[in-house]
Design an enzyme around this catalytic site. Structure first.
Site: not given
Ligand code: ZN
Length: 341
Positions: A158, A193, A195, A282
């Site tokens: 991120h 991931d 996200h 995740d």
């Molecule tokens: Zn994540």
């Protein structure tokens, strides 16, 4: 498979973040690495200490202002006299023309995308150690290893060129890819991931030499909300070198493997020399956020699909928060990779 790891991550021990207006205990804790380490030991992977590569690999990806900010942030923050136990911004001047500030509170807002990247006394040291772990793994693959795993903490995907966010400060996957670029003309980063890998996308958005692909929970209803849509395909010389594959919440193993097949076709047509897997765990059905409901056998299938790409591979640990299954999912994805290789 060899796995690079250091205990230096422990100096980064964030206590809280702000989500939906609620102060919560962060789940990106040192214990994550202990659970991942157990997963490596259960898989009988050989642990290797990182080499120190210094600032050079970080400076390939991150701006000088941002690296200075991170290295000096804690001292400036504590000198304020009335500041809290961790650094979380109270301004975010991200969308409009603005002047780079001199005050630490201004810089903190400038260099953070959200309220989920608290900086503490040991954050800079741990983030630097994580980049050494990633670069060491990339160097080992350049030197002839087929695949190496990098236990990076804090995670990185991120983090933008000059902006932290979502528990990430320095983009370990991007730094590994830039290191691989010294040997290979084209490199792919495949982010699994749950996200979207927004920082990685942002870093390479205008570059044609690093193809960024992310499979993630649909940002319509999931962090980071404002990036990760299918229409984001890159810009300028990088147009077409970014692929987002958003999936519905709760997709499960079969839908995930179908997305891996879409990624495979894109990767084969790009013909890269090496691959970085931004390995979030995740997407698990047991993750506190339960985004894509992948099972532990499902992670094995993901590992098999990665292996079949047939590329020299650097696995860089990204997310996957505290759950009892975290270590087992790591063991599973690496076992799947090795058995299909
Ligand atoms: Zn994540």
């Amino acid at each position: 498979m060899k796995a690079v790891h250091t205990e230096l991550h422990r100096s980064h021990d964030p206590q809280f973040f702000l989500v939906r207006g609620v102060v919560k205990r962060t789940t990106e804790q040192p214990e994550r690495a202990d659970r991942l380490l157990k997963g490596l030991k259960d898989g009988k992977h050989q642990l290797v200490e990182p080499t120190k590569f210094g600032q050079g690999p970080r400076a390939r990806i991150h701006s000088p202002e941002y690296l200075s900010f991170l290295s000096e942030a804690w001292e400036a923050w504590t000198a304020l006299g009335d500041s809290g136990p961790e650094m979380i911004g109270n301004i975010h001047p991200v969308r409009h023309a603005a002047t780079y500030p001199t005050h630490i509170v201004g810089k903190l807002g400038w260099h953070t995308a959200d309220t989920a990247a608290p900086i503490g006394p040991g954050t800079w040291a741990a983030a630097c150690a994580a980049t050494d772990v990633a670069v060491t793994a990339a160097q080992m693959v350049m030197d002839g290893e087929d695949a190496v795993y990098a236990l990076c903490r804090p995670p990185g995907h991120h983090a933008y060129r000059d902006m932290a966010g979502g528990f990430c400060f320095l983009n370990n996957s991007a730094i590994a890819a830039a290191h691989l670029r010294q040997k290979h003309e084209r490199v792919v980063i495949l982010d699994v991931d749950v996200h979207h890998g927004n920082g990685t996308q942002g870093i390479f958005y205008a570059r044609p030499d690093v193809y960024t692909i992310s499979i993630h929970a649909d940002p319509v209803a999931y962090y980071p909300y404002v990036w990760g849509y299918a229409h984001e395909r890159g810009e300028g010389a990088g147009l077409g070198a970014n692929l987002n594959i958003p999936l519905a919440i709760g997709t499960g193993d079969d839908g995930y493997i179908q997305a891996m097949e879409v990624a495979r076709k894109a990767i084969e047509s790009f013909a890269p020399g090496a691959l970085v897997i931004a390995l979030g765990l995740d997407a698990s059905e047991h993750d506190p956020l339960k985004g894509l409901a992948v099972t532990t056998p499902g992670f094995r299938r993901i590992g098999q699909a990665i292996a079949k790409l047939g590329l020299p591979t650097v696995f860089v640990q990204e997310g996957g928060y505290l759950s009892d299954i975290l270590g087992a999912n790591l063991t599973s994805v690496l076992a799947g990779f090795e058995e299909a290789r």
